[in-house]
Each structure stands twice: as structure tokens, then as C-alpha cells.
Design an enzyme around this catalytic site. Sequence first.
Site, PDB file in Angstrom:
ATOM      1  N   ASP A 106      -8.998   3.676  -2.874  1.00  0.00           N
ATOM      2  CA  ASP A 106     -10.114   3.853  -1.948  1.00  0.00           C
ATOM      3  C   ASP A 106     -11.302   4.550  -2.604  1.00  0.00           C
ATOM      4  O   ASP A 106     -11.153   5.653  -3.140  1.00  0.00           O
ATOM      5  CB  ASP A 106      -9.670   4.677  -0.738  1.00  0.00           C
ATOM      6  CG  ASP A 106      -8.468   4.053  -0.034  1.00  0.00           C
ATOM      7  OD1 ASP A 106      -8.372   2.812  -0.042  1.00  0.00           O
ATOM      8  OD2 ASP A 106      -7.637   4.803   0.508  1.00  0.00           O
TER       9      ASP A 106
ATOM     10  N   ASP B 132       0.833  -1.195   0.000  1.00  0.00           N
ATOM     11  CA  ASP B 132       0.000   0.000   0.000  1.00  0.00           C
ATOM     12  C   ASP B 132       0.873   1.252   0.000  1.00  0.00           C
ATOM     13  O   ASP B 132       2.063   1.210   0.340  1.00  0.00           O
ATOM     14  CB  ASP B 132      -0.898  -0.014   1.239  1.00  0.00           C
ATOM     15  CG  ASP B 132      -2.162   0.817   1.089  1.00  0.00           C
ATOM     16  OD1 ASP B 132      -2.280   1.542   0.082  1.00  0.00           O
ATOM     17  OD2 ASP B 132      -3.020   0.731   1.978  1.00  0.00           O
TER      18      ASP B 132
ATOM     19  N   GLU C 239       2.924   7.004  -2.230  1.00  0.00           N
ATOM     20  CA  GLU C 239       2.743   8.353  -2.805  1.00  0.00           C
ATOM     21  C   GLU C 239       3.282   9.395  -1.822  1.00  0.00           C
ATOM     22  O   GLU C 239       2.607  10.379  -1.508  1.00  0.00           O
ATOM     23  CB  GLU C 239       1.259   8.621  -3.084  1.00  0.00           C
ATOM     24  CG  GLU C 239       0.523   7.500  -3.800  1.00  0.00           C
ATOM     25  CD  GLU C 239      -0.165   6.536  -2.852  1.00  0.00           C
ATOM     26  OE1 GLU C 239       0.236   6.487  -1.664  1.00  0.00           O
ATOM     27  OE2 GLU C 239      -1.097   5.835  -3.271  1.00  0.00           O
TER      28      GLU C 239
END
Length: 574
Positions: free
Chosen positions: A356, A294, A297
Amino acid sequence: MKSIYLDAQASSIVVVEKQGSVCLQFKGTHLWGAGEHFDRVEFLSHPRRNEVEEVFTQQGVHTYLPQPLFLSDEYAFLVQSDRVFTVESQGSDDGIQLTLQGAFSPEDSLVIASGTPKKTLGELLSYLGGVVLPPSWVFGEWASANRWKSEEDVRAVMDAAALHGFPITVLVVEAWSDESTFYTFSEEQGLWPDPRKLIEEMDTQGVHLVLWQIPVYKALEEGRRDIRHEQDLAYVREHGLAVLNKDGTPYTIPEGNWFAGSMVPDFTNPETRKWWFSKRKYLMDMGVSGFKTDGGECILTDDVLFHDGSTGKEMRNRYPQSYIEAYQEFIGPERITFSRAGYLGAQGSMLFWAGDQLSQWSELQAVLNAGLSAAISGIFWWGFDIGGFAGPMPSGELYLRSYELGSLVPVMQWHSEPVGGQFSEVMKSEDRINDRSPWHMAERYGEEVLAITKRYSTMRKSLIWYLVREATVSREMLQPMMRPMFYAFGSAYADIYDQYLLGSSLLVAPILEKGQRARAVTLPDGSWYDLFTGMTMSGPCTVERGYSLGQIGIFINTEDAEFERLKDSFAGLC
């Protein structure tokens, strides 16, 4: 910027380079690609920004997964640059003008190919080194939740899946660790008495365990201490294993961003990789099947330095890919990474999901755009969170329509954010538990939900052989599994983005709007078997079909060599 032409016709492109911009003029009427995008698939006259960004829900024009690869009717372009840049385009009677604006490096290059989108995408992916094929077990059904934090939780979901008849093949556990180091099972008494034994038992049931990861040296919450973690941070600082500011101090993620205040591991440093993965090797020895990689960024300034000489100018985009590639090197080809962010080179990585989303109809429509735009940018193994991830629970209708679609993309997964979790303050829910499992949704909306979702989960298991077959062909022929109509059948279908091919022989036409019970389906040339009517039709033609809850447009190419087997794979739906 150096131009590289993959064939003689490609050299006919007019390329004009000025300070900070490259302008291309060429014949064409459409533009596609540029990575995973939620707002639309075709982007002619709609600006794109080639930048990795973390945006929680309702991503719009932003993307976790940009790809500087652009397709048109007769040409395709690959910009080999790690830099952030903008893409402007406009069409006219003379063709398309495509303008790239940014602070490009002298080492950057522009690769140009000519031909149909199918031909040019394959050539550009070949130029990049091809596409990796994941293990066959990834094409089963995935179950995931952010709230599972113990062996008891894992056993409970496995028992529930078995009780209700859902053939889960992958279980993604996010809250497994100590929430400090992210490499140690939580040591709170009783939570994980014997994870090795648990994994062995899962293996006997054909269930693969995937554990969550994040590329940070975490800044702990105020008032919280963890001695082992403090020792790790001291070691990282002493040995230079973090991304650095220009003054030599460790860079930390700015306030207002996920994991603010945390240092970031520098995976361009071999010593970072060595130390980082030495802490996780025991997980491989236990039999963990991969990692949900995950985030990534997290490089949000140009003014940082990496061990290999890179700066934030390159690593704002490159960082998540360097993170994934480090994990892939560590785990080998039989295990997987499952990532949200990435960049050029993602074609050679494993799996991605759409990040998400809220449980809203607009988000369901957006993820189909994301899947198709990712596919034609070379991201083949992709999925999304069925029913959304965060906020108020989906309606029964939305959940079922999402489940229908989610069962017919390369990666099928349901997932959810817990109440009281990381986003609970910004995205509240009325529910005590945000459980988006089929059985919990059935508790809310009735047994029909369980019956329908079970049919689609059973179908998915029956379809694995086809998905594996088509994935193998996709890797060999460098053709995506999710294929927009224009890609498979030409620009005459360039206005159709609400249906697609899954592999070579399944045409999927989902229901994407609230209350919708019918839709038009465009069938291309060929012979197509309509699953829910039992009719065989010859295309090209457009048909109107009704789809009650539990039905989605599925049309099978009757010319498939294994047509009868493929039709039988859907027997439980009808």
C-alpha cells in the site's frame, strides 16, 4: 551456524561466529539485496532488519518481503534461517564487515558463493530450487479496486475498458465475499446472480478473474452475526485448525493490528489445508484464475505454536510463505497467487506487489527502489499500484508518470482503496470515489490523461510477446526481469538506481519528480535506439533528454535478434 561454500573461492571468506551473532569479512565496496526495500537499493552502512512487517504506506526501512540474501561485488550470501535478525555493515579499505545478529537456530546455515552479482544470484537461486514461471496472461494489464462488490460492478468496469480501448487481461475483485468466511460470494440479493456465467463471459473476452483472500478466521464487528461463520469457528476450535498459544487456546491477532481479534489458520496442519480449501474448491470449478493472497504479517509474538512444531520465532517470517505455498499447492501451476508478504522460498511462488502506497511523488520513487531491490533478491514477477492506493487522489502529472513506469515493470496494475473503506478514517480523501482507473482520472484532469494512458496500455499489449520471451529466459537463466544497472553492466554503474533494464533489450529511464521534464540517461556499452528521438547511439555515454508528459526514457538494444519487432511494439507511443 553451518557454512556451506558453493565454490573454492567462497571459502576464503572470514566467518566469525559468537553467541547471537555471525560476522563476515570480505573484499567489496557494495551491498545489495535483503528483499524488497523502499528506502534504497544499496544498503552498505544502512541497517536492515530481516523481519516481515505490515506497514500501511510510507514503509521506509520496513518490508513486507524480506529475503536473507545479500550480494556484493565479488561474493553473495544466503542465510537459511526463518528467524528475525538484524544486518549491520560497514566498509573500509580492507573491504566489508557484515554482522548478523539474532537468536539463530542450530539448524540454520550460511551459504556462500563467489563471483559477480549476476553469477552468484543465479547460483543461490539454483540452490533454492529455481524460479517458477507464471502463465503468459499475467503480463497484460491488470485492473483492480477494493470497491467492486457485485457482478454489476465487474461488468461496468469491463464495459468501460472496452469502450475506452483498454485491453485488460486480469480483473482483481477484492470485495466479492460475504466479508465473514471469505469463501462465499456475498449473498446480499442481486449482487452476484450468476458468477459462473460471468466468469465464462470474461473468459471469452480474454479476461481472468482473481479473487481476494486473507488468512484469518475473522472476528466479526460488534453486533454482527453470521451463523455459518460461527459454525466454522466452532469447528476450527474443536479440531485444532488454528495457530495456538502455549496454553492451547487459539492465538488471536493483537489489538491495533489488521483483523485484530481474529484467529489464524495453521497451514502447517494438513487438516487445516484440507478443510480450508474444501470451502474454496468450487471457485476453481467455476474457472477463477487465482487469488490475491493478501496479508500474512499476522504472527506477532514468539509464544505461539504450530502443528509442525514451529513457534512464533520461526513463523513470524515463515507464516506468509506457508500461506502462499498452501494456495499454490491447491490451485496448481496454471493459476496464480498475487501476494504482498513473503519470505525465503518466494522465488518459487508466483507474483508479488509492493503493498500500500499513498499517491505521492516520494512513494513513486520508493516503489522503484522496492522493485529493483526485490528483483536482485530473487523476486522476479513484481508490480505496484499505479498512481498509489490510498488517501487523496494523485495529481494528473503524478498519475501519468506512475502509469508510464507501471507499464514497464513485470506486473502492470492499477488499484485503489474506496472512500469509506478499511483505511478511510486514517487516510481521508476529498473524493466521493477513489477510482484510479484511467477513465475516471480523465474525468478529473481532462482527455489528455485518457489519450496518454491508452497509448501505454496499447503498448503493453503489443509488448506481451517480449515480456513472455524475457520471462522465459529469466526463469531459465535465473536472471531478474527488472535489472539494476550494476547487475547488468558491473559495479561501475553502482550509483545509478533511477533507470534499469527490463529484460535484456529495454533500458527504461522514468521521470520520478514533480515538474521534471528532462533527465540524464546513462547508456552502457552497446548500440541503443532512442525511441522518442529515433536516434541510435553507441555507449557508454550519458545523454540529456527531454520528456514531456506521456514520454518516458525508452532505449532499445539494436543488437536484439528481434529489434524491428520490438521497435514496432512501441509504435503507438511516438
